[in-house]
Motif scaffolding. Structure first.
Motif, PDB file in Angstrom:
ATOM      1  N   GLN A   1     -21.760  -0.011  20.902  1.00 42.33           N
ATOM      2  CA  GLN A   1     -22.564   1.207  20.846  1.00 42.33           C
ATOM      3  C   GLN A   1     -22.064   2.294  21.789  1.00 42.33           C
ATOM      4  O   GLN A   1     -22.677   3.363  21.875  1.00 42.33           O
ATOM      5  CB  GLN A   1     -24.015   0.869  21.181  1.00 42.33           C
ATOM      6  CG  GLN A   1     -24.650  -0.152  20.262  1.00 42.33           C
ATOM      7  CD  GLN A   1     -24.722   0.323  18.813  1.00 42.33           C
ATOM      8  OE1 GLN A   1     -24.982   1.514  18.570  1.00 42.33           O
ATOM      9  NE2 GLN A   1     -24.483  -0.583  17.878  1.00 42.33           N
ATOM     10  N   SER A   2     -20.963   2.026  22.469  1.00 41.78           N
ATOM     11  CA  SER A   2     -20.437   3.014  23.417  1.00 41.78           C
ATOM     12  C   SER A   2     -18.918   2.969  23.410  1.00 41.78           C
ATOM     13  O   SER A   2     -18.301   2.195  22.667  1.00 41.78           O
ATOM     14  CB  SER A   2     -20.972   2.746  24.837  1.00 41.78           C
ATOM     15  OG  SER A   2     -20.479   1.508  25.326  1.00 41.78           O
ATOM     16  N   THR A   3     -18.354   3.768  24.265  1.00 41.98           N
ATOM     17  CA  THR A   3     -16.892   3.809  24.372  1.00 41.98           C
ATOM     18  C   THR A   3     -16.342   2.657  25.187  1.00 41.98           C
ATOM     19  O   THR A   3     -15.117   2.520  25.314  1.00 41.98           O
ATOM     20  CB  THR A   3     -16.465   5.142  25.018  1.00 41.98           C
ATOM     21  OG1 THR A   3     -17.111   5.284  26.301  1.00 41.98           O
ATOM     22  CG2 THR A   3     -16.843   6.318  24.119  1.00 41.98           C
ATOM     23  N   VAL A   4     -17.237   1.838  25.719  1.00 44.22           N
ATOM     24  CA  VAL A   4     -16.806   0.661  26.463  1.00 44.22           C
ATOM     25  C   VAL A   4     -16.377  -0.413  25.468  1.00 44.22           C
ATOM     26  O   VAL A   4     -17.119  -0.746  24.535  1.00 44.22           O
ATOM     27  CB  VAL A   4     -17.926   0.144  27.385  1.00 44.22           C
ATOM     28  CG1 VAL A   4     -17.471  -1.117  28.116  1.00 44.22           C
ATOM     29  CG2 VAL A   4     -18.355   1.228  28.356  1.00 44.22           C
ATOM     30  N   ALA A   5     -15.197  -0.978  25.655  1.00 47.35           N
ATOM     31  CA  ALA A   5     -14.681  -1.998  24.730  1.00 47.35           C
ATOM     32  C   ALA A   5     -15.382  -3.322  24.960  1.00 47.35           C
ATOM     33  O   ALA A   5     -15.341  -3.867  26.078  1.00 47.35           O
ATOM     34  CB  ALA A   5     -13.173  -2.146  24.927  1.00 47.35           C
ATOM     35  N   ILE A   6     -16.011  -3.815  23.967  1.00 45.64           N
ATOM     36  CA  ILE A   6     -16.678  -5.113  24.008  1.00 45.64           C
ATOM     37  C   ILE A   6     -16.390  -5.853  22.703  1.00 45.64           C
ATOM     38  O   ILE A   6     -15.835  -5.278  21.752  1.00 45.64           O
ATOM     39  CB  ILE A   6     -18.208  -4.975  24.208  1.00 45.64           C
ATOM     40  CG1 ILE A   6     -18.823  -4.202  23.038  1.00 45.64           C
ATOM     41  CG2 ILE A   6     -18.520  -4.331  25.559  1.00 45.64           C
ATOM     42  CD1 ILE A   6     -20.344  -4.157  23.077  1.00 45.64           C
ATOM     43  N   GLN A   7     -16.822  -7.120  22.629  1.00 45.57           N
ATOM     44  CA  GLN A   7     -16.643  -7.920  21.407  1.00 45.57           C
ATOM     45  C   GLN A   7     -17.968  -8.180  20.701  1.00 45.57           C
ATOM     46  O   GLN A   7     -18.025  -8.975  19.765  1.00 45.57           O
ATOM     47  CB  GLN A   7     -15.955  -9.250  21.743  1.00 45.57           C
ATOM     48  CG  GLN A   7     -14.530  -9.070  22.264  1.00 45.57           C
ATOM     49  CD  GLN A   7     -13.684 -10.318  22.076  1.00 45.57           C
ATOM     50  OE1 GLN A   7     -13.856 -11.074  21.134  1.00 45.57           O
ATOM     51  NE2 GLN A   7     -12.751 -10.532  23.005  1.00 45.57           N
ATOM     52  N   GLY A   8     -19.037  -7.525  21.086  1.00 47.96           N
ATOM     53  CA  GLY A   8     -20.318  -7.710  20.436  1.00 47.96           C
ATOM     54  C   GLY A   8     -20.990  -8.980  20.905  1.00 47.96           C
ATOM     55  O   GLY A   8     -20.544  -9.653  21.841  1.00 47.96           O
ATOM     56  N   SER A  64     -13.974  -4.558   9.169  1.00 46.67           N
ATOM     57  CA  SER A  64     -14.969  -4.248  10.187  1.00 46.67           C
ATOM     58  C   SER A  64     -16.095  -5.277  10.205  1.00 46.67           C
ATOM     59  O   SER A  64     -16.560  -5.680  11.286  1.00 46.67           O
ATOM     60  CB  SER A  64     -15.547  -2.849   9.938  1.00 46.67           C
ATOM     61  OG  SER A  64     -16.602  -2.557  10.828  1.00 46.67           O
ATOM     62  N   GLU A  65     -16.559  -5.710   9.017  1.00 44.19           N
ATOM     63  CA  GLU A  65     -17.593  -6.736   8.952  1.00 44.19           C
ATOM     64  C   GLU A  65     -17.072  -8.076   9.473  1.00 44.19           C
ATOM     65  O   GLU A  65     -17.824  -8.840  10.098  1.00 44.19           O
ATOM     66  CB  GLU A  65     -18.086  -6.893   7.511  1.00 44.19           C
ATOM     67  CG  GLU A  65     -19.100  -5.851   7.074  1.00 44.19           C
ATOM     68  CD  GLU A  65     -20.375  -5.937   7.894  1.00 44.19           C
ATOM     69  OE1 GLU A  65     -21.175  -6.867   7.670  1.00 44.19           O
ATOM     70  OE2 GLU A  65     -20.556  -5.078   8.784  1.00 44.19           O
ATOM     71  N   ALA A  66     -15.806  -8.377   9.213  1.00 51.23           N
ATOM     72  CA  ALA A  66     -15.217  -9.604   9.759  1.00 51.23           C
ATOM     73  C   ALA A  66     -15.233  -9.557  11.291  1.00 51.23           C
ATOM     74  O   ALA A  66     -15.523 -10.573  11.957  1.00 51.23           O
ATOM     75  CB  ALA A  66     -13.794  -9.782   9.244  1.00 51.23           C
ATOM     76  N   TRP A  67     -14.917  -8.404  11.892  1.00 49.36           N
ATOM     77  CA  TRP A  67     -14.956  -8.271  13.352  1.00 49.36           C
ATOM     78  C   TRP A  67     -16.382  -8.463  13.870  1.00 49.36           C
ATOM     79  O   TRP A  67     -16.594  -9.093  14.898  1.00 49.36           O
ATOM     80  CB  TRP A  67     -14.433  -6.892  13.738  1.00 49.36           C
ATOM     81  CG  TRP A  67     -14.260  -6.711  15.211  1.00 49.36           C
ATOM     82  CD1 TRP A  67     -13.125  -6.924  15.932  1.00 49.36           C
ATOM     83  CD2 TRP A  67     -15.255  -6.289  16.151  1.00 49.36           C
ATOM     84  NE1 TRP A  67     -13.332  -6.665  17.268  1.00 49.36           N
ATOM     85  CE2 TRP A  67     -14.651  -6.272  17.426  1.00 49.36           C
ATOM     86  CE3 TRP A  67     -16.600  -5.927  16.055  1.00 49.36           C
ATOM     87  CZ2 TRP A  67     -15.322  -5.910  18.585  1.00 49.36           C
ATOM     88  CZ3 TRP A  67     -17.285  -5.568  17.203  1.00 49.36           C
ATOM     89  CH2 TRP A  67     -16.651  -5.563  18.459  1.00 49.36           C
ATOM     90  N   ARG A  68     -17.381  -7.894  13.189  1.00 47.24           N
ATOM     91  CA  ARG A  68     -18.766  -7.950  13.655  1.00 47.24           C
ATOM     92  C   ARG A  68     -19.305  -9.375  13.680  1.00 47.24           C
ATOM     93  O   ARG A  68     -20.045  -9.740  14.607  1.00 47.24           O
ATOM     94  CB  ARG A  68     -19.654  -7.082  12.752  1.00 47.24           C
ATOM     95  CG  ARG A  68     -21.116  -7.011  13.199  1.00 47.24           C
ATOM     96  CD  ARG A  68     -21.953  -6.217  12.224  1.00 47.24           C
ATOM     97  NE  ARG A  68     -22.036  -6.844  10.913  1.00 47.24           N
ATOM     98  CZ  ARG A  68     -22.901  -7.821  10.602  1.00 47.24           C
ATOM     99  NH1 ARG A  68     -23.723  -8.316  11.537  1.00 47.24           N
ATOM    100  NH2 ARG A  68     -22.911  -8.325   9.384  1.00 47.24           N
ATOM    101  N   ALA A  98      -6.245  -1.499  14.672  1.00 46.69           N
ATOM    102  CA  ALA A  98      -7.104  -0.388  15.068  1.00 46.69           C
ATOM    103  C   ALA A  98      -8.579  -0.724  14.902  1.00 46.69           C
ATOM    104  O   ALA A  98      -9.433  -0.088  15.539  1.00 46.69           O
ATOM    105  CB  ALA A  98      -6.760   0.858  14.249  1.00 46.69           C
ATOM    106  N   ILE A  99      -8.902  -1.711  14.085  1.00 45.47           N
ATOM    107  CA  ILE A  99     -10.298  -2.099  13.861  1.00 45.47           C
ATOM    108  C   ILE A  99     -10.735  -3.159  14.865  1.00 45.47           C
ATOM    109  O   ILE A  99     -11.930  -3.441  14.992  1.00 45.47           O
ATOM    110  CB  ILE A  99     -10.475  -2.588  12.398  1.00 45.47           C
ATOM    111  CG1 ILE A  99     -10.073  -1.474  11.438  1.00 45.47           C
ATOM    112  CG2 ILE A  99     -11.908  -3.006  12.111  1.00 45.47           C
ATOM    113  CD1 ILE A  99     -10.114  -1.877   9.967  1.00 45.47           C
ATOM    114  N   GLY A 100      -9.814  -3.728  15.650  1.00 45.96           N
ATOM    115  CA  GLY A 100     -10.198  -4.666  16.709  1.00 45.96           C
ATOM    116  C   GLY A 100      -9.563  -6.027  16.606  1.00 45.96           C
ATOM    117  O   GLY A 100     -10.182  -7.030  16.980  1.00 45.96           O
TER     118      GLY A 100
END
Length: 395
Positions: free
Chosen positions: A280-287, A311-315, A344-346
């Motif tokens: 939810q922010s510019t801070v890089a996290i893995q959810g 993107s859904e696979a990353w989430r 680029a998607i993570g």
């Protein structure tokens, strides 16, 4: 000796023979042998009449046409009247006896026919609307299904033509899916016939491949630790889940249409019904809240908005989870551009296998990333053209 035709009800002219019209031909006198033959014939005729009932009535005596047939034994059922008597009620000499009332005769009752000796054609109603045989009724199970009849009656040439038409239909559906968004594809697959035709054609096409990526992943994932959670995005008929069912692995299968058993209905480019969160922010996290260890995308990056599936696979992946991708080698305009888009998607590329002439296999690892804005997503979706849609030559 009584006259030959001296029978009650019959008459002969009373005039002397000499008054009858004489023939011009000369008649020779009857010999004693011929007279003896006539007497024997008369005696035999009398015996025959006695054996038939002893009646001298003309109506009981068989006609000349019937006398040639073999006589049947009398039965308890009455014999039907003579055909001419049905029409006119007359005697055999064409004259109704005086004082005999005109009786209405009933048609003979037809005998029941056993269904075992009656053909199906005889059991069906005729064009004149005759009644069906009461003892034989065609059941629905006696009629083969139309599809089975058509298949059995096809010649080898017709079967080849039918396979060609089915293949052409699959290619058309496949090309349409590649050129449509996931929302448009979901609407198209609402027709069960289209969904069935597509997957039947896909299974037929798989048989012509030198190798199947799903078979590779079945072999690869069989060695994973027990209770590993795998999400198969764009699973088709859930071949991966069916094969790994006995390996103590949890395989969750998602596709546009559910089969009511293995497949969970979902638009994998919109929302996969699994827990997980986005930054939810510019801070890089893995959810957080993820439970999936491995995501498999085997030939499922088809829609024009396929980057949303990544993107859904990353989430839904746990931190450090694996993403396995298999795609047709001829779709790539640039493999490096493709891996750059996935990164680029993570994700971070761990392995690439392009030894197969038909498919290229990738293995990525999930890494932390910041939130992706809507403007950035628009650019990522446009970069999705790095994978060309499958187009077929018109034949």
């Amino acid at each position: 000796m009584p006259a030959l035709f001296d029978v009650p009800g019959w008459s002969v002219p009373s005039a002397p023979v000499s008054t009858q019209r004489q023939s011009k031909k000369r008649k020779r006198a009857a010999s004693s042998e011929e007279q003896e033959l006539l007497r024997n014939a008369q005696a035999n005729l009398d015996k025959l009449i006695d054996s038939l009932g002893g009646s001298n009535d003309a109506d009981d005596r068989p006609s000349k046409k019937r006398s040639k047939k073999k006589f049947n034994k009398p039965t308890s059922q009455p014999q039907p009247p003579h055909r001419d008597q049905h029409r006119r009620g007359e005697g055999r000499d064409g004259v109704r006896p005086q004082g005999t009332p005109h009786k209405q005769t009933k048609a003979p009752v037809p005998l029941a026919v056993d269904s075992s000796t009656t053909s199906n054609k005889a059991a069906l109603p005729s064009k004149k609307g005759k009644k069906k045989n009461a003892k034989h009724v065609v059941q629905p199970t006696d009629i083969p299904e139309p599809s089975a009849v058509v298949q059995d009656n096809l010649t080898p040439l017709q079967q080849d033509l039918r396979k060609s038409l089915n293949g052409a239909r699959f290619r058309l559906l496949n090309e349409t899916l590649y050129k449509s968004s996931s929302l448009e594809a979901a609407k198209m697959m609402e027709d069960p016939k289209i969904f069935e035709d597509y997957h039947v054609g896909f299974r037929r096409q798989v048989q012509s491949w030198p190798s199947n990526p799903v078979s590779y992943y079945i072999s690869e994932l069989s060695s994973y630790p027990p209770k590993t959670v795998i999400a198969d995005l764009g699973c088709g008929d859930a071949a991966l889940a069916r094969a790994l069912l006995t390996n103590n692995l949890t395989v969750l299968s998602f596709d546009l249409v559910s089969d009511g058993a293995y497949v969970i209905e979902a638009d994998i480019c919109s929302r996969v019904p699994m827990p997980g969160s986005e930054p939810q922010s510019t801070v890089a996290i893995q959810g957080e809240a993820q439970i999936v260890d491995v995501v498999v995308c085997a030939l499922s990056l088809m829609s024009t908005n396929w980057p949303k599936c990544i993107s859904e696979a990353w989430r839904i992946l746990r931190p450090g989870g694996e993403l396995m991708i298999a795609e047709v080698a001829s779709r790539f305009t640039s493999v490096d551009d493709f891996t750059s888009l996935i990164s680029a998607i993570g994700f971070k590329l761990r392995n690439k296998d392009d030894c197969n002439s038909h498919f290229t296999l990738f293995q990525f690892k999930k890494v932390a990333r910041p939130v992706i804005s809507e403007q950035e997503w628009t650019g990522l979706i446009s970069r999705g053209r790095v994978l060309k849609s499958c187009e077929y030559k018109r034949r």
